[in-house]
Design a protein around this motif. Structure first.
Motif, mmCIF file in Angstrom:
data_model
loop_
_atom_site.group_PDB
_atom_site.id
_atom_site.type_symbol
_atom_site.label_atom_id
_atom_site.label_comp_id
_atom_site.label_asym_id
_atom_site.label_seq_id
_atom_site.Cartn_x
_atom_site.Cartn_y
_atom_site.Cartn_z
ATOM 1 N N PHE A 143 0.879 -1.166 0.000
ATOM 2 C CA PHE A 143 0.000 0.000 0.000
ATOM 3 C C PHE A 143 0.916 1.214 0.000
ATOM 4 O O PHE A 143 2.093 1.101 0.335
ATOM 5 N N SER A 178 -3.007 11.299 12.396
ATOM 6 C CA SER A 178 -4.238 10.497 12.318
ATOM 7 C C SER A 178 -4.353 9.550 13.512
ATOM 8 O O SER A 178 -5.456 9.188 13.918
ATOM 9 N N GLN A 196 4.489 0.870 9.937
ATOM 10 C CA GLN A 196 3.083 1.216 9.689
ATOM 11 C C GLN A 196 2.357 0.072 8.974
ATOM 12 O O GLN A 196 2.957 -0.717 8.248
ATOM 13 N N GLN A 197 1.058 -0.004 9.227
ATOM 14 C CA GLN A 197 0.185 -1.011 8.619
ATOM 15 C C GLN A 197 -0.786 -0.325 7.645
ATOM 16 O O GLN A 197 -0.972 0.898 7.701
ATOM 17 N N ARG A 198 -1.400 -1.148 6.825
ATOM 18 C CA ARG A 198 -2.346 -0.627 5.847
ATOM 19 C C ARG A 198 -3.432 0.250 6.488
ATOM 20 O O ARG A 198 -3.825 1.292 5.956
ATOM 21 N N ASP A 199 -3.879 -0.129 7.685
ATOM 22 C CA ASP A 199 -4.965 0.616 8.339
ATOM 23 C C ASP A 199 -4.475 1.840 9.118
ATOM 24 O O ASP A 199 -5.239 2.475 9.839
ATOM 25 N N GLY A 200 -3.203 2.158 8.970
ATOM 26 C CA GLY A 200 -2.688 3.354 9.633
ATOM 27 C C GLY A 200 -2.210 3.098 11.057
ATOM 28 O O GLY A 200 -1.687 4.004 11.711
ATOM 29 N N SER A 201 -2.374 1.886 11.536
ATOM 30 C CA SER A 201 -1.837 1.573 12.861
ATOM 31 C C SER A 201 -0.337 1.279 12.739
ATOM 32 O O SER A 201 0.185 1.119 11.640
ATOM 33 N N LYS A 227 -2.836 2.194 17.934
ATOM 34 C CA LYS A 227 -4.017 2.408 17.099
ATOM 35 C C LYS A 227 -4.529 3.819 17.317
ATOM 36 O O LYS A 227 -4.104 4.524 18.223
ATOM 37 N N LYS A 228 -5.463 4.197 16.501
ATOM 38 C CA LYS A 228 -6.049 5.528 16.633
ATOM 39 C C LYS A 228 -6.603 5.708 18.046
ATOM 40 O O LYS A 228 -7.342 4.863 18.557
#
Length: 424
Positions: A134, A145, A399-404, A422-423
């Motif tokens: 990604f 974020s 970083q991961q695809r989900d933003g974590s 995480k967020k």
RNA sequence: GGAGAGGUGCUGGAGUGGUCGAACAGGGCUGCCUGCUAAGCAGUUAUACUGGCAAAACCGGUAUCGGGGGUUCGAAUCCCCCCCUCUCCGCCA
């Protein structure tokens, strides 16, 4: 600071080595001032000798009850001349010192010759760059974020080039500090110190930050205090003016401190994010060693800093800085550069240097060798490593695809076992 | 911030205008003595710069008693400013 006598006796070598650094240095002016200074010193010492002799005679005559007014008048004249010679001497000394203080250290023979960073030499590389399926974000987007970074509020509080960390962001910064200090104290045998975060001008002179680089420092108004630009300043000055015993060497210290830099002259550079801040945290390594050991100690110090990046699983490379890219006080420097996916390149995260006797001479730090002789020791230091840049490197590389962001394993014990940010 | 005391060599500690680089003691080093250890005896024991030397040894000079300035023919000693340490008071996390 170089040894004046050494310069005088090895002028060609010094000239050659300074040429490799690039820039103009007042070598000739130094030599001229030195020769003049010497002749004035000689004359004033001769006058003093005469005065001492005459004064002694006066003392004897007086005790014998004789009149000494003629002799006294003569000595008064001598004293007047000494005074004028001394003024002359002081002016020459100032000129001489301002030359001497502006001349950088001589690069070691093993340092690659070159004018800028393009001539730096890659020594080795560790790990590999992470591959993403990604488009990876940079640490600013990630941090904002996730709610762990707040740059707008920081700008309100202080201004540009400041940051406010929140929640797991703040926790991770603190965890990194503790992790690094633990590794260096428990595994690498450094003594932990927590020094003052301000230092006086004498200390900053000792490490070579003053007088030449005053514009890089924050000074506290109406005082002689400066915010430290690195822990190198207070820690190196621990032994300012002291004579250590050879048997106590090497002495190894690690210190966490915030670092404050004006970043004058870097307008427009790295304006986004945490790469270049007025205030950042750093764990530093400092060594006091025997001259014969200093290059081995530079290697091991660099390895100690590398160990941090390896334990955190961050891809990096080690660069030997070339003559033109090294700092003012250094004789040899290795930079550790960590991989930043957002920039698709390596960025400096640690700088490890051998200063040889350059700082020791300025700060007057010596050791008594086994045969009883006093000589300047060698100082070294390196970031072990920069916390802020590690923080952002972890965000970008983990970083991961989900933003974590995955927390590197080595860091988890320092974050209450947390595995993922995480967020918030 | 106010009042007071102090800062001398590796250490302790004398020294209030000349003969003080600095008494005395301790420590260190060298030699002697000694069965071993301890003790004892004698000597020695700072740094920087600088002249003589190619250099070292060595010999000589100058400076250095927290830092800077002043008085004086002459300052560790007198005067002024600053720094640091300690004690008491105030303030304060």
């Amino acid at each position: 600071m170089l040894d004046k006598t050494f310069i005088r006796e090895n002028l060609d070598l010094v000239r050659k080595k300074l040429a490799a650094r690039g820039g103009m240095y007042p070598l000739d002016e130094l030599m001229v001032a030195d020769a003049e200074w010497k002749s004035v010193v000689l004359r004033s010492e001769e006058m003093r000798r005469q005065r001492n002799e005459a004064s002694e005679v006066i003392g004897k005559l007086k005790r014998a009850g004789n009149d000494t007014s003629a002799q006294q008048a003569k000595v008064k004249e001598i004293s007047a001349e000494i005074k004028s010679l001394e003024e002359n001497m002081k002016a020459l000394e100032e000129r001489l010192n301002s030359c001497l203080y502006s001349i950088p250290n001589l690069p070691d023979d093993s340092v690659p010759v070159g004018t800028d960073e393009s001539a730096n030499l890659e020594m080795r590389r560790w790990g590999r760059a992470p591959e993403f399926d990604f488009p990876p974000l940079d640490h600013v987007d990630l941090g904002l974020s996730l709610g762990i970074l707040d740059l707008d509020r920081a700008a309100k509080i202080a201004g540009a080039r400041f940051s406010l960390l929140r929640n797991d962001g703040a926790l991770m910064e603190r965890a990194l500090i503790n992790f690094m200090l633990d590794v260096h104290t428990k595994k690498h045998g450094y003594q932990e110190v927590l020094p003052p975060f301000m230092a006086n001008s004498t200390s900053l002179f000792g490490t070579g930050n003053l007088p030449k680089f005053a514009q890089d420092l924050f000074k506290v108004e109406a005082t002689d205090y400066y915010l430290i630009p690195t822990a190198e300043v207070p820690v190196t000055n621990i032994y300012q003016g002291e004579i250590l015993e050879q048997a106590e060497l090497p002495k190894k210290f690690t210190a966490y401190t915030p670092c404050f830099r004006s970043e004058a002259g870097s307008y427009g550079k790295d304006v986004r994010g945490l790469i270049r801040q007025h205030q950042f945290n750093k764990v530093e390594l400092v060594k006091f060693v025997e001259p014969s050991a200093s290059y081995d100690e530079l290697e091991s110090l660099t390895r100690d800093a590398e160990d941090i990046l390896q334990q955190l699983g961050l891809h990096y490379r080690v660069m030997a800085l070339c003559t033109g890219d090294m700092g003012f006080s250094s004789a040899k420097t290795y930079d550790l550069e960590v991989w930043l996916p957002s920039q698709n390149r390596f960025r400096e995260i640690s700088s490890c240097s051998n200063f040889e006797a350059f700082q020791a001479r300025r700060a007057n730090i010596r050791f008594r060798s086994e045969d009883g002789k006093r000589q300047y020791l060698h100082t070294l230091n390196g970031s072990g490593v920069a916390i802020g840049r590690t923080w952002l490197a972890i965000l970008e590389n983990y970083q991961q695809r989900d933003g974590s962001v995955v927390v590197p394993e080595a860091l988890r014990p320092y974050m209450g076992g947390r595995e993922l940010i995480k967020k918030q």
